[in-house]
Design a protein around this motif. Structure first.
Motif, short mmCIF file in Angstrom:
data_model
loop_
_atom_site.label_atom_id
_atom_site.label_comp_id
_atom_site.label_asym_id
_atom_site.label_seq_id
_atom_site.Cartn_x
_atom_site.Cartn_y
_atom_site.Cartn_z
N TYR A 117 21.69 89.15 38.86
CA TYR A 117 21.53 88.65 37.50
C TYR A 117 22.80 88.87 36.68
O TYR A 117 22.76 89.32 35.53
CB TYR A 117 20.31 89.29 36.83
CG TYR A 117 19.08 89.21 37.70
CD1 TYR A 117 18.49 87.98 38.01
CD2 TYR A 117 18.52 90.36 38.27
CE1 TYR A 117 17.38 87.90 38.84
CE2 TYR A 117 17.41 90.29 39.09
CZ TYR A 117 16.85 89.06 39.37
OH TYR A 117 15.75 88.97 40.20
N LEU A 118 23.93 88.56 37.30
CA LEU A 118 25.22 88.72 36.65
C LEU A 118 25.46 87.49 35.76
O LEU A 118 26.36 86.69 35.99
CB LEU A 118 26.32 88.86 37.71
CG LEU A 118 27.67 89.41 37.27
CD1 LEU A 118 27.52 90.83 36.73
CD2 LEU A 118 28.65 89.39 38.43
N VAL A 123 31.29 82.79 28.10
CA VAL A 123 32.01 82.12 29.18
C VAL A 123 32.44 83.18 30.19
O VAL A 123 33.02 84.21 29.82
CB VAL A 123 33.24 81.37 28.63
CG1 VAL A 123 34.06 80.79 29.78
CG2 VAL A 123 32.80 80.26 27.67
N PHE A 124 32.12 82.93 31.45
CA PHE A 124 32.32 83.96 32.47
C PHE A 124 32.71 83.28 33.77
O PHE A 124 31.99 82.38 34.24
CB PHE A 124 31.03 84.76 32.66
CG PHE A 124 31.11 85.87 33.66
CD1 PHE A 124 31.90 86.99 33.44
CD2 PHE A 124 30.39 85.80 34.85
CE1 PHE A 124 31.97 88.01 34.37
CE2 PHE A 124 30.45 86.82 35.78
CZ PHE A 124 31.25 87.93 35.53
N PRO A 125 33.82 83.66 34.39
CA PRO A 125 34.27 83.01 35.63
C PRO A 125 33.49 83.52 36.85
O PRO A 125 34.04 84.19 37.73
CB PRO A 125 35.74 83.40 35.69
CG PRO A 125 35.79 84.76 35.05
CD PRO A 125 34.77 84.71 33.94
N ARG A 126 32.20 83.17 36.92
CA ARG A 126 31.32 83.76 37.93
C ARG A 126 31.81 83.49 39.36
O ARG A 126 31.83 84.39 40.19
CB ARG A 126 29.89 83.25 37.76
CG ARG A 126 28.90 83.88 38.74
CD ARG A 126 27.48 83.42 38.52
NE ARG A 126 26.96 83.91 37.26
CZ ARG A 126 26.81 83.17 36.16
NH1 ARG A 126 27.15 81.90 36.16
NH2 ARG A 126 26.33 83.70 35.06
N ASP A 127 32.20 82.25 39.64
CA ASP A 127 32.64 81.94 40.99
C ASP A 127 33.86 82.78 41.38
O ASP A 127 33.95 83.28 42.50
CB ASP A 127 32.96 80.45 41.13
CG ASP A 127 31.72 79.58 41.15
OD1 ASP A 127 30.61 80.14 41.21
OD2 ASP A 127 31.86 78.35 41.10
N GLU A 128 34.79 82.92 40.46
CA GLU A 128 35.98 83.72 40.74
C GLU A 128 35.62 85.17 40.99
O GLU A 128 36.14 85.81 41.91
CB GLU A 128 36.96 83.62 39.58
CG GLU A 128 38.23 84.44 39.74
CD GLU A 128 39.14 84.37 38.53
OE1 GLU A 128 39.95 85.30 38.35
OE2 GLU A 128 39.05 83.39 37.77
#
Length: 211
Positions: A117-118, A123-128
């Motif tokens: 649950y991150l 705005v958050f660069p989840r994939d990175e």
């Protein structure tokens, strides 16, 4: 137990610190069910818990013999991780690090990286971040990603549609010679909200294994 990391002044840092500091307790203290199910049968080693909150998952892992690095953006959350671990008698197997994962990432190599649950309203660069998490795996290690797959009555995040496990895995663009999808699943369960309300929710589960 110890904590290290870098000071942060971002809007996200203030948001999450206020969320924890203004309430005596945010979470139940128990492990998230998808984590408990996913690690059954895994040999304990070094684990990294990203977005550790108040430490329910980290303490559960430590009680099973894992040595855990628990990471969060909130100092108050990490203080509660240490308190929870000490109360559970596993303080010697839990260390904490404060990171804004959009900016910095823990050093080291891990047999398990848990990113449950991150999700954040910023705005958050989840994939990175998840690619960095995969890169931190030791050979044979597992990255466990669990995200909300349906709306929750008490939740702030809404997505239409929610990404599928395959879309999340493919979005990481990992080298297939190094990484494989060990599990892509959308199990449902009954969950409880912060004020005791309950609802049937869907989790999106992605397990990535380093060959």
């Amino acid at each position: 137990m110890s904590e290290h990391g870098t000071p942060m002044t971002s809007e996200a840092a203030h948001f999450w610190e206020e969320r924890y500091a203004t309430r005596p307790k945010v979470w139940s203290g128990r492990a998230n069910p998808p984590l408990a199910a996913a690690i059954a049968g895994l040999k304990p080693g070094r684990a990294l818990d990203l977005g550790a909150g108040e430490g329910g998952d980290a303490v559960h892992l430590a009680a099973l013999g894992w040595h855990v690095t628990a990471v969060d953006i909130s100092p108050t959350a990490l203080e509660r991780v240490r308190e929870h671990a000490a109360d559970a008698g596993v303080g010697g197997r839990v260390v904490t690090e404060r990171h804004d994962l959009a900016v910095s990432f823990p050093d080291g190599e891990f047999d398990l990286v848990a990113a449950l649950y991150l999700q954040t309203p910023f705005v958050f660069p989840r994939d990175e971040v998840l690619r960095r998490a995969a890169g931190a795996l030791a050979p044979g290690g597992t990255l466990l990603v669990v995200e909300h797959g349906s709306d929750r009555p008490w939740g702030w995040n809404r997505e239409d549609p929610y990404p599928t496990p395959r879309e999340i895995f493919d979005g990481l663009d990992l080298d297939p010679a190094v990484f494989e999808a060990a599990r892509l699943d959308t199990p449902s369960r009954e969950a409880s909200g912060p004020d005791g309300e309950t609802a049937v929710v869907t989790d999106t589960v992605v397990a990535v294994r380093r060959r």
